[in-house]
Design an enzyme around this catalytic site. Sequence first.
Site, PDB file in Angstrom:
ATOM      1  N   SER A 176       5.903   7.705  12.865  1.00  0.00           N
ATOM      2  CA  SER A 176       5.828   6.395  12.232  1.00  0.00           C
ATOM      3  C   SER A 176       6.629   5.345  12.981  1.00  0.00           C
ATOM      4  CB  SER A 176       6.345   6.505  10.796  1.00  0.00           C
ATOM      5  OG  SER A 176       6.538   5.238  10.234  1.00  0.00           O
ATOM      6  N   ASP A 183       3.520  -0.782  11.354  1.00  0.00           N
ATOM      7  CA  ASP A 183       3.039   0.536  10.949  1.00  0.00           C
ATOM      8  C   ASP A 183       2.408   1.156  12.179  1.00  0.00           C
ATOM      9  OD1 ASP A 183       2.262   2.160   8.200  1.00  0.00           O
ATOM     10  OD2 ASP A 183       0.853   2.507   9.842  1.00  0.00           O
ATOM     11  N   ASP A 204       0.793  -1.232   0.000  1.00  0.00           N
ATOM     12  CA  ASP A 204       0.000   0.000   0.000  1.00  0.00           C
ATOM     13  C   ASP A 204       0.827   1.283   0.000  1.00  0.00           C
ATOM     14  OD1 ASP A 204       1.039  -0.028   2.556  1.00  0.00           O
ATOM     15  OD2 ASP A 204      -0.883   0.009   3.603  1.00  0.00           O
ATOM     16  N   HIS A 205       2.105   1.207   0.349  1.00  0.00           N
ATOM     17  CA  HIS A 205       2.897   2.422   0.553  1.00  0.00           C
ATOM     18  C   HIS A 205       3.637   2.928  -0.684  1.00  0.00           C
ATOM     19  CE1 HIS A 205       2.121   2.415   4.802  1.00  0.00           C
ATOM     20  NE2 HIS A 205       3.072   3.287   5.067  1.00  0.00           N
ATOM     21  N   ARG A 241      -2.104  12.554  10.244  1.00  0.00           N
ATOM     22  CA  ARG A 241      -0.807  13.129  10.602  1.00  0.00           C
ATOM     23  C   ARG A 241      -0.520  14.298   9.659  1.00  0.00           C
ATOM     24  NH1 ARG A 241       3.068   8.345  11.875  1.00  0.00           N
ATOM     25  NH2 ARG A 241       1.920   8.411  13.827  1.00  0.00           N
ATOM     26  N   ARG A 243       8.638   3.382  11.553  1.00  0.00           N
ATOM     27  CA  ARG A 243       9.729   2.996  10.665  1.00  0.00           C
ATOM     28  C   ARG A 243      11.044   2.750  11.406  1.00  0.00           C
ATOM     29  NH1 ARG A 243       9.251   8.691   7.643  1.00  0.00           N
ATOM     30  NH2 ARG A 243       7.146   7.883   7.733  1.00  0.00           N
TER      31      ARG A 243
END
Length: 782
Positions: free
Chosen positions: A672, A195, A130-131, A477, A674
């Site tokens: 995030s 995520d 999806d990213h 965000r 990440r």
Amino acid sequence: EMDYCILSESSIWLALGTGARRFHVSTAFSAKAKVAMSRFEPGSSINYEKMHENINIVRRRLNRPLTLSEKIVYGHLDDPAGQEIDRGRTYLRLRPDRVAMQDATAQMAMLQFISSGLPKVAVPSTIHCDHLIEAQIGGAQDLQRAKEVNQEVYNFLATAAAKYGVGFWKPGSGIIHQIILENYAYPGVMLIGTDSHTPNGGGLGAICIGVGGADAVDVMAGIPWELKCPKVIGVRLTGTLSGWTSPKDVILKVAGILTVKGGTGAIVEYHGPGVDSISCTGMATICNMGAEIGATTSVFPYNHRMKTYLEKTGRGEISSVADQFKDDLVPDEGCEYDQVIEINLSELKPHINGPFTPDLAHPVSEIGAIAKKSGWPLEVKVGLIGSCTNSSYEDMGRAASLAKQALDKGLKCKAQFTVTPGSEQIRATIERDGYAKILSDVGGIVLANACGPCIGQWDRKDVKKGEKNTIVTSFNRNFTARNDANPATHAFVTSPEIVTALALAGTLNFNPETDYLTAPNGEKFKLEPPSGDELPSRDFDPGQDTYQHPPAESSSVNVDVNPSSNRLQLLEPFDKWHGKDLEDMRVLIKVKGKCTTDHISAAGPWLKFRGHLDNISNNLLIGAVNIENDAVNKVKNQLTGEYGGVPDVARHYKANGVNWVVVGDENYGEGSSREHAALEPRHLGGRAIIVKSFARIHETNLKKQGLLPLTFADPQDYDKIRPDDKISITGLKSFAPGKTLTAVIKHSDGSQQSISLNHTFNDTQIEWFKAGSALNRMKELQ
């Protein structure tokens, strides 16, 4: 494809490939449920009986009423009888039910899993593409372009998924959190996802927690997962939602109360009579954006709204079982929260938060005046609806109801308008039911079923970089430059309904509850409050089948990583700790103010390097503000005396055998999940990150990669460190939980100071540091 047989009155086993899925139910599955369940992986289980047993063990030990959060979390303890439990202090060893990864984080997670040497994942896991889909023209064209541009990465993820027993949702399937809500979340499940908006599943009564990829590897490897025992913040809802007020306004209000770090270390648990006035997907919206207050996750108690959603998404049998165990899926009477917030939904007004931070809350009725006073651009250039936060059938229906009113008067949006469906199922259903046409007719562009502009995947052309402008979104965000890489863009977060109204008006200075629009014929009219069905009257249209189930036999599957690839790179183990104190480290950068994971490891165009650690390390801290000169990506190389980019100076230090530290402010690593924000400093020679306070996920990610996340015992000691200092961290030979470390600061004038540094390492995490990383430690224990 699937067989079932009733083994007893209380259980059904569904054969799925080489594994089996167990449900405690009393009736056979419907054909619709069987189709829905075909997307579950071998070994997936719903086991309320085990959770119930664990809860009873803990209840007898604690001898007090339990919150819902505690029931689900403690119900997944690896050792409920022996685990020390103290909210906010002890570390829990947990057994999550499943793992989910989006494609940007799955690359590094799967590379780490490959490095572990394990043959298959131990728990059901999925990858969701999806990213990596950039919003440029429209859904179909953007998806096709993404498939071509990202072919190497998609092939790696698809083959790695097949090789190691992971389900694979192809590009175009939808956003990870919407797919989880539609297929995998259920009341009482514990799911971890790579995520930060994984908490979306709390809308279905699930404990869904965002983590870094290294945590996911632990769970996929069958190792108990560690989480600091969360505190519990209760949000008691009374009254009823109505009119222009939406579920999004609940979390916008809460964000204003708690701020971006007010939920750190806690689960936010919604309860009270007002809960029943919110749809299941509305509850998911509230939980989703709980990531913006730093919360571990958020959750709602099981109710009839969840039951209806489960039935509509082909999982009615799960709700039947949940009914039997409902006492485990709601808080106990008299349970105690660490903090309680009261919100009367009948009095709550529509809100809009921003710019530049998601906790700057304003009533919509006041935003025009505030914007004028603050010098924020009033003209709304773009309105964007959808995303993982607000892309449900109900969201799209309510937005379409406003668009239809405008179209009936001959009016279209004054601002640009984009629509991001959350999943292929939502896209197909809103197309079938006419919502998509209404939203297109009013001026909307329907984008791909993907994250798109929400995470910076937006090839925006209408303004130049540096041009001051305003956008409004239904995303979660709005940090500086997040959506379009333009630091001058003032982004505001609100509900899809308010976004639509402001896009129609073209200005922030518009209150849809009181103000009038002007039709092309000069007629003044006021929008009626939005309306929309909670769920489609007909079944959802599933759209295209975009799911790849892992094969039963995968020995013939090859996972290739080209050594010359600039997008994928196999990992080399980090070096072990040398057994000594860390002496004379340079300060790479002393960061001024807010430093999110977007500042530490930018997304947008850098997403393409998420599978190549060395290449993506070229974005290390390029968005952070250097306190020495208030500049971005400009720090002094203390070896040469010249200024350069942060990653360039870091590489020079590493090449010359010089370790370095980063010094930062409050809530460092906010945003995030990440883990690249932790991998990159480790890869480029960083040893410690010293700040006033950390965001939860980032602190754990740093520990996982063998770095030292440390906090000033006295926050004012931040001011003692100068950019040209050398810092030594002493006390590492006796490194122990709860024992402070010391930083010796050597100034360039020959003077020096010593300060105390706190840490939150436990014994297991100290072993990660000594081994060089959690992955190194895992290998040592095999």
